[in-house]
Design a protein around this motif. Structure first.
Motif, short mmCIF file in Angstrom:
data_model
loop_
_atom_site.label_atom_id
_atom_site.label_comp_id
_atom_site.label_asym_id
_atom_site.label_seq_id
_atom_site.Cartn_x
_atom_site.Cartn_y
_atom_site.Cartn_z
N GLY A 156 0.82 -1.21 0.00
CA GLY A 156 0.00 0.00 0.00
C GLY A 156 0.85 1.26 0.00
O GLY A 156 2.08 1.22 0.14
N ALA A 157 0.19 2.40 -0.16
CA ALA A 157 0.93 3.66 -0.25
C ALA A 157 0.17 4.82 0.38
O ALA A 157 -1.06 4.90 0.29
N LEU A 158 0.93 5.70 1.00
CA LEU A 158 0.42 6.98 1.52
C LEU A 158 0.78 8.06 0.51
O LEU A 158 1.93 8.16 0.08
N TRP A 159 -0.21 8.85 0.12
CA TRP A 159 0.00 10.00 -0.75
C TRP A 159 -0.34 11.26 0.04
O TRP A 159 -1.44 11.35 0.60
N ILE A 160 0.57 12.22 0.08
CA ILE A 160 0.27 13.48 0.76
C ILE A 160 0.69 14.66 -0.11
O ILE A 160 1.55 14.55 -0.97
N VAL A 161 0.05 15.79 0.15
CA VAL A 161 0.45 17.05 -0.48
C VAL A 161 0.83 18.01 0.64
O VAL A 161 0.14 18.09 1.67
N ILE A 162 1.93 18.73 0.43
CA ILE A 162 2.36 19.69 1.44
C ILE A 162 3.20 20.78 0.77
O ILE A 162 3.95 20.50 -0.17
N GLN A 163 3.02 22.01 1.23
CA GLN A 163 3.75 23.13 0.65
C GLN A 163 5.17 23.19 1.19
O GLN A 163 5.43 22.86 2.36
N ASN A 164 6.08 23.65 0.35
CA ASN A 164 7.46 23.85 0.79
C ASN A 164 7.52 24.69 2.06
O ASN A 164 8.16 24.32 3.04
N GLU A 186 9.13 11.69 -4.41
CA GLU A 186 8.42 12.91 -4.78
C GLU A 186 7.81 12.67 -6.15
O GLU A 186 8.52 12.55 -7.14
N ILE A 187 6.49 12.61 -6.21
CA ILE A 187 5.79 12.28 -7.45
C ILE A 187 5.72 13.49 -8.37
O ILE A 187 5.76 13.37 -9.59
N GLY A 188 5.61 14.67 -7.77
CA GLY A 188 5.54 15.89 -8.59
C GLY A 188 5.44 17.11 -7.72
O GLY A 188 5.32 17.03 -6.49
N LYS A 189 5.52 18.26 -8.35
CA LYS A 189 5.39 19.53 -7.62
C LYS A 189 4.74 20.57 -8.52
O LYS A 189 4.84 20.49 -9.75
N ASP A 190 4.07 21.53 -7.90
CA ASP A 190 3.38 22.57 -8.64
C ASP A 190 3.16 23.76 -7.72
O ASP A 190 2.56 23.61 -6.65
N LYS A 191 3.67 24.91 -8.11
CA LYS A 191 3.49 26.16 -7.35
C LYS A 191 3.83 26.01 -5.87
O LYS A 191 3.09 26.48 -5.00
N GLY A 192 4.92 25.33 -5.59
CA GLY A 192 5.36 25.19 -4.20
C GLY A 192 4.75 24.02 -3.47
O GLY A 192 5.14 23.72 -2.34
N TYR A 193 3.77 23.35 -4.06
CA TYR A 193 3.17 22.15 -3.46
C TYR A 193 3.94 20.93 -3.94
O TYR A 193 4.24 20.81 -5.13
N ARG A 194 4.22 20.02 -3.03
CA ARG A 194 4.91 18.78 -3.38
C ARG A 194 4.03 17.58 -3.03
O ARG A 194 3.36 17.57 -1.99
N ILE A 195 4.04 16.62 -3.92
CA ILE A 195 3.29 15.38 -3.71
C ILE A 195 4.29 14.28 -3.39
O ILE A 195 5.19 13.99 -4.20
N TYR A 196 4.15 13.69 -2.22
CA TYR A 196 5.01 12.57 -1.81
C TYR A 196 4.18 11.30 -1.74
O TYR A 196 3.04 11.30 -1.28
N ARG A 197 4.81 10.21 -2.18
CA ARG A 197 4.22 8.89 -2.02
C ARG A 197 5.19 8.02 -1.21
O ARG A 197 6.37 7.93 -1.55
N ALA A 198 4.68 7.43 -0.14
CA ALA A 198 5.47 6.51 0.68
C ALA A 198 4.84 5.13 0.59
O ALA A 198 3.66 4.97 0.90
N LYS A 199 5.63 4.16 0.14
CA LYS A 199 5.08 2.81 -0.09
C LYS A 199 5.52 1.83 0.98
O LYS A 199 6.62 1.93 1.52
N MET A 200 4.65 0.90 1.27
CA MET A 200 4.98 -0.22 2.15
C MET A 200 5.74 -1.24 1.32
O MET A 200 5.17 -1.82 0.40
N VAL A 201 7.00 -1.42 1.64
CA VAL A 201 7.81 -2.36 0.85
C VAL A 201 8.36 -3.47 1.75
O VAL A 201 8.37 -3.35 2.96
#
Length: 201
Positions: A156-164, A186-201
């Motif tokens: 499974g995976a956690l996806w979050i968005v958070i500003q710099n 880091e999946i992507g970024k836009d206007k200072g927002y970053r999308i992180y995905r953390a996976k259970m491995v």
């Protein structure tokens, strides 16, 4: 100082409004209200997460801090064979999220009042989504990140968005501490927002 959205029972007088949005190609009409997060329209961070999140169409999804439901309802459209559980501490937000699911004919999503993961203490999910409640403080945000591991299934995976400027670097470090460096991307970024995905491995 005005009351903020991270409260169980908002005291702010109701001031409802209707929002029409297109999220991932799906048109939604959402009811919003005073005392909930981003009541005037879907915020840019949530939109960025919605645009970038990916999972199977039968995923069992958890939206932590759902507000009136834009992320969770968009997820439900992306996982028509799955189910989305939406959680928020704010009872007004929970009522709105359930109302918005019904109004848009979304039957595979439901919201519950919960202090973080309290209402799903024994459950695990394929995906956890969150636009963390920054105004609730760093300790609350980091609990969403650390406790996610106990609520994800293998793979499974956690996806979050958070500003710099609102703590993206420290959030990434916390995710790497909890999930391991190789598991965090880091999946992507836009206007200072970053999308992180953390996976259970």
């Amino acid at each position: 100082m005005s009351e903020h959205y991270y409260t169980k029972k908002p005291q702010t007088a109701s001031d409802r409004r209707a929002i029409e949005v297109t999220l991932r190609g799906h048109r939604l009409r959402l009811a919003s209200d005073a005392g909930v997060f981003s009541r005037d329209g879907v915020d840019y961070g949530s939109r960025t997460l919605i645009d970038m999140m990916e999972f199977r169409d039968d995923a069992d999804v958890l939206d932590v801090g759902c507000g009136y439901g834009p992320i969770g309802l968009a997820a439900a459209r992306l996982a028509p064979r799955g189910h989305v559980t939406m959680l928020d501490i704010n009872e007004r937000a929970v009522a709105l999220a359930n109302e918005n699911a019904a109004a848009n004919g979304i039957v595979n999503a439901a919201a519950m009042q919960s202090d973080l993961y309290e209402a799903v203490a024994e459950r695990r999910f394929d995906v956890i989504l969150s636009n963390p409640p920054i105004r609730a403080g760093k300790a609350v945000v980091h609990r969403i990140l650390t406790d996610a591991r106990d609520h994800l299934r293998e793979g499974g995976a956690l996806w979050i968005v958070i500003q710099n400027k609102q703590g993206a670097p420290s959030a990434k470090a916390k995710l790497q501490e909890v999930f391991g460096e190789e598991a965090v991307e880091e999946i992507g970024k836009d206007k200072g927002y970053r999308i992180y995905r953390a996976k259970m491995v």
